[in-house]
Scaffold this active site. Structure first.
Site, mmCIF file in Angstrom:
data_model
loop_
_atom_site.group_PDB
_atom_site.id
_atom_site.type_symbol
_atom_site.label_atom_id
_atom_site.label_comp_id
_atom_site.label_asym_id
_atom_site.label_seq_id
_atom_site.Cartn_x
_atom_site.Cartn_y
_atom_site.Cartn_z
ATOM 1 N N TYR A 18 0.737 -1.274 0.088
ATOM 2 C CA TYR A 18 -0.025 0.005 0.079
ATOM 3 C C TYR A 18 0.824 1.283 -0.008
ATOM 4 O O TYR A 18 0.361 2.354 0.126
ATOM 5 C CB TYR A 18 -0.906 0.077 1.214
ATOM 6 C CG TYR A 18 -1.700 -1.344 1.251
ATOM 7 C CD1 TYR A 18 -2.697 -1.480 0.240
ATOM 8 C CD2 TYR A 18 -1.579 -2.094 2.380
ATOM 9 C CE1 TYR A 18 -3.369 -2.784 0.140
ATOM 10 C CE2 TYR A 18 -2.219 -3.416 2.343
ATOM 11 C CZ TYR A 18 -3.206 -3.754 1.277
ATOM 12 O OH TYR A 18 -3.814 -4.880 1.074
ATOM 13 N N ASP A 20 2.926 2.785 -2.386
ATOM 14 C CA ASP A 20 2.718 3.407 -3.619
ATOM 15 C C ASP A 20 1.744 4.140 -3.551
ATOM 16 O O ASP A 20 1.341 5.712 -3.720
ATOM 17 C CB ASP A 20 2.851 2.633 -4.793
ATOM 18 C CG ASP A 20 3.790 1.500 -4.825
ATOM 19 O OD1 ASP A 20 5.073 1.864 -4.982
ATOM 20 O OD2 ASP A 20 3.528 0.297 -4.956
ATOM 21 N N GLN A 234 -6.413 7.052 6.251
ATOM 22 C CA GLN A 234 -5.105 7.209 6.537
ATOM 23 C C GLN A 234 -5.203 8.137 7.648
ATOM 24 O O GLN A 234 -4.265 8.222 8.427
ATOM 25 C CB GLN A 234 -4.532 7.774 5.111
ATOM 26 C CG GLN A 234 -2.995 7.645 4.867
ATOM 27 C CD GLN A 234 -2.732 8.396 3.730
ATOM 28 O OE1 GLN A 234 -2.744 9.539 3.307
ATOM 29 N NE2 GLN A 234 -1.668 7.254 3.120
ATOM 30 N N GLU A 252 7.241 2.576 4.034
ATOM 31 C CA GLU A 252 7.703 3.782 3.979
ATOM 32 C C GLU A 252 6.965 4.884 4.679
ATOM 33 O O GLU A 252 7.300 5.284 5.609
ATOM 34 C CB GLU A 252 7.804 4.227 2.497
ATOM 35 C CG GLU A 252 8.481 5.415 2.184
ATOM 36 C CD GLU A 252 8.929 5.742 0.952
ATOM 37 O OE1 GLU A 252 8.852 6.846 0.408
ATOM 38 O OE2 GLU A 252 9.468 4.889 0.090
ATOM 39 N N SER A 254 4.021 4.279 6.477
ATOM 40 C CA SER A 254 3.397 4.259 7.929
ATOM 41 C C SER A 254 4.876 4.414 8.799
ATOM 42 O O SER A 254 4.591 5.008 9.912
ATOM 43 C CB SER A 254 3.101 2.634 8.174
ATOM 44 O OG SER A 254 4.017 1.991 7.889
HETATM 45 O O1 TRH Z 1 2.159 -1.231 2.415
HETATM 46 P P1 TRH Z 1 3.509 -0.994 2.611
HETATM 47 O O2 TRH Z 1 4.576 -2.224 2.871
HETATM 48 O O3 TRH Z 1 4.237 -0.268 1.122
HETATM 49 C C1 TRH Z 1 5.495 -0.686 0.573
HETATM 50 C C2 TRH Z 1 6.499 0.473 0.982
HETATM 51 O O4 TRH Z 1 5.994 1.695 0.454
HETATM 52 C C3 TRH Z 1 7.732 0.138 0.011
HETATM 53 O O5 TRH Z 1 8.659 1.019 0.283
HETATM 54 C C4 TRH Z 1 7.309 0.053 -1.393
HETATM 55 O O6 TRH Z 1 8.402 -0.296 -2.141
HETATM 56 C C5 TRH Z 1 6.093 -0.828 -1.572
HETATM 57 O O7 TRH Z 1 5.281 -0.602 -0.706
HETATM 58 C C6 TRH Z 1 5.802 -0.994 -3.096
HETATM 59 O O8 TRH Z 1 3.865 0.216 3.832
HETATM 60 P P2 TRH Z 1 3.580 1.779 3.694
HETATM 61 O O9 TRH Z 1 4.713 2.485 3.039
HETATM 62 O O10 TRH Z 1 3.596 2.069 5.261
HETATM 63 O O11 TRH Z 1 2.216 1.962 3.246
HETATM 64 C C7 TRH Z 1 1.022 1.739 4.016
HETATM 65 C C8 TRH Z 1 0.182 2.764 3.832
HETATM 66 O O12 TRH Z 1 -1.227 2.375 4.208
HETATM 67 C C9 TRH Z 1 0.302 4.251 4.400
HETATM 68 O O13 TRH Z 1 -0.034 4.995 3.674
HETATM 69 C C10 TRH Z 1 -0.568 3.770 5.774
HETATM 70 C C11 TRH Z 1 -1.782 3.361 5.209
HETATM 71 N N1 TRH Z 1 -2.755 2.651 6.148
HETATM 72 C C12 TRH Z 1 -4.045 3.267 6.381
HETATM 73 O O14 TRH Z 1 -4.196 4.085 5.970
HETATM 74 N N2 TRH Z 1 -4.645 2.359 7.149
HETATM 75 C C13 TRH Z 1 -4.285 1.465 7.715
HETATM 76 O O15 TRH Z 1 -5.068 0.881 8.483
HETATM 77 C C14 TRH Z 1 -3.093 0.913 7.677
HETATM 78 C C15 TRH Z 1 -2.588 -0.270 8.223
HETATM 79 C C16 TRH Z 1 -2.380 1.474 6.732
#
Ligand code: TRH
Length: 360
Positions: A18, A20, A234, A252, A254
């Site tokens: 999530y 991206d 978010q 990234e 979170s």
């Molecule tokens: O989901 P991720 O593991 O995303 C990863 C990383 O960005 C990584 O660097 C990239 O290469 C890959 O994706 C493709 O973790 P991240 O970056 O924290 O993204 C999660 C998003 O979800 C973040 O914007 C927070 C959001 N989120 C919510 O909005 N509600 C929720 O309940 C949760 C658990 C997350």
């Protein structure tokens, strides 16, 4: 007088997870809140259903394929080198004046991010021939593009009512219970977390997906309770981070939000096949320690490493534990203050594209 609003085309290709969509949505909403107009071109908007159910002022979501027929706006941002459609790029090259073209890259604490931030990539061939794309690297130092931080973040944090928010979510911590938020990848070594928590009454809030699946397969020790959460919007995910005593985060976006929460956190980096996340982790820890003046206690360092699968020896993983909460909390607070002193990403991006527009 403030400069006139800009129109942005922001391109997002969802690779996996999530992050991206999470980063792109956060940037789009931030720019929209500053009075700019953003068209978010995305090839899979499914996650926006829970991440951004109410949308955001100034942001319109469009199917990626529709960009084939659209005229480019003032600024084009492609996230993570996702390559906008060729027909769109051709129209960028034909537009007068040409749009400013930014490639928003992944977050890393490594030195090279400072060196690569702002570098030009002249397009010598292909549909964008004649255009110049620029690399924009987020980061933790003033020589990078900084971190996304909305202008109202501190005001929202100051007004936040933790008890009321948890109650509305249906979560009732018991007196003296430590609250831990868990957002992790399926490879997370959950027994390590259970061991770190054993002996301290704790309530672990499990985000959907991997955290819930792992906990279902491997229940917690006595004294540790769990509660399964739904996907949160978010903005509400921020509220979760502000409510927990310790946050385990990943990827990234979170991770950055956990840093803004200013509470103890453990970051599980996105693992790459070539193992480069070990270097990323080491670079991050070095910056954290230098800025806070708090060398990670050896058991916490061992926990971070084992949680990221970069522990060389089993004995090191066995030593993994969490430190005194007070000292850890102070250090994370200091890290937040350190980052707050830097200019946020959207402000830097706007200054950058504004300056280039003004250049002869
Ligand atoms: O989901 P991720 O593991 O995303 C990863 C990383 O960005 C990584 O660097 C990239 O290469 C890959 O994706 C493709 O973790 P991240 O970056 O924290 O993204 C999660 C998003 O979800 C973040 O914007 C927070 C959001 N989120 C919510 O909005 N509600 C929720 O309940 C949760 C658990 C997350």
């Amino acid at each position: 007088m403030s400069p006139p609003p800009l129109r942005f085309d922001l391109f997002c290709h969802v690779v996996d997870n999530y992050g991206d969509v999470g980063v792109c949505w956060r940037l789009a909403a931030d720019l929209g809140a500053r009075g700019h107009e953003v068209r978010l071109w995305i090839d899979d908007a499914t996650a926006l259903g829970w991440m951004a159910p109410d949308g955001a002022p100034g942001v319109a979501v469009h199917a990626w394929a529709d960009a084939e027929r659209a005229g480019p706006a003032d600024v084009v941002v492609e996230a993570f080198g996702c390559d906008p459609p060729a027909a769109f790029v051709e129209r960028m090259a034909a537009r007068v004046p040409a749009p400013r073209w930014i490639n928003l890259e992944y977050l890393s604490a490594e030195d090279w991010a400072e060196h690569c931030h702002g570098l030009p990539s002249p397009q010598l061939a292909g549909p964008g021939k004649g255009l110049v794309k620029r690399f924009f690297y987020p980061g933790f130092t003033p020589s990078t593009g900084g971190l996304l931080r909305e202008r109202d973040l501190l005001v929202r944090q100051a007004a936040f009512d933790r008890e009321a928010w948890l109650a509305a979510l249906g979560v009732s911590p018991r007196a003296g219970e430590r609250i831990v938020g868990l957002f992790c990848y399926p490879v997370a070594p959950l027994p390590l977390l259970w061991r770190a928590l054993a002996g301290t009454p704790s309530l672990v809030l499990l985000t959907p997906g991997a955290a819930q699946a792992l906990a279902a397969a491997d229940p917690p020790p006595a004294g540790v309770r769990t509660a399964a959460l739904p996907w949160l919007a978010q903005r509400d995910y921020d509220h979760l981070l502000w409510s927990c005593d310790v946050n385990l985060v990943r990827g990234e976006d979170s991770a950055v939000r956990a840093m803004w929460a200013g509470r103890p956190f453990v970051w599980q980096l996105y693992a790459q096949h070539d193992g480069v996340h070990a270097a990323k982790l080491a670079a991050f820890v070095a910056r954290f320690e230098a800025a806070t003046g708090w060398p990670l206690p050896a058991p916490l360092r061992a926990f971070w490493q084992a949680w990221n699968g970069v522990t060389a020896h089993d004995e090191a993983a066995r030593a993994a534990a969490w430190p005194d909460h007070g000292a850890w909390a102070l250090a994370c607070r200091a890290w937040r203050e350190h980052l707050l002193a830097q200019t946020d990403l959207a402000t830097q991006l706007l200054a950058d594209v504004g300056a280039r527009a003004a250049a002869p």
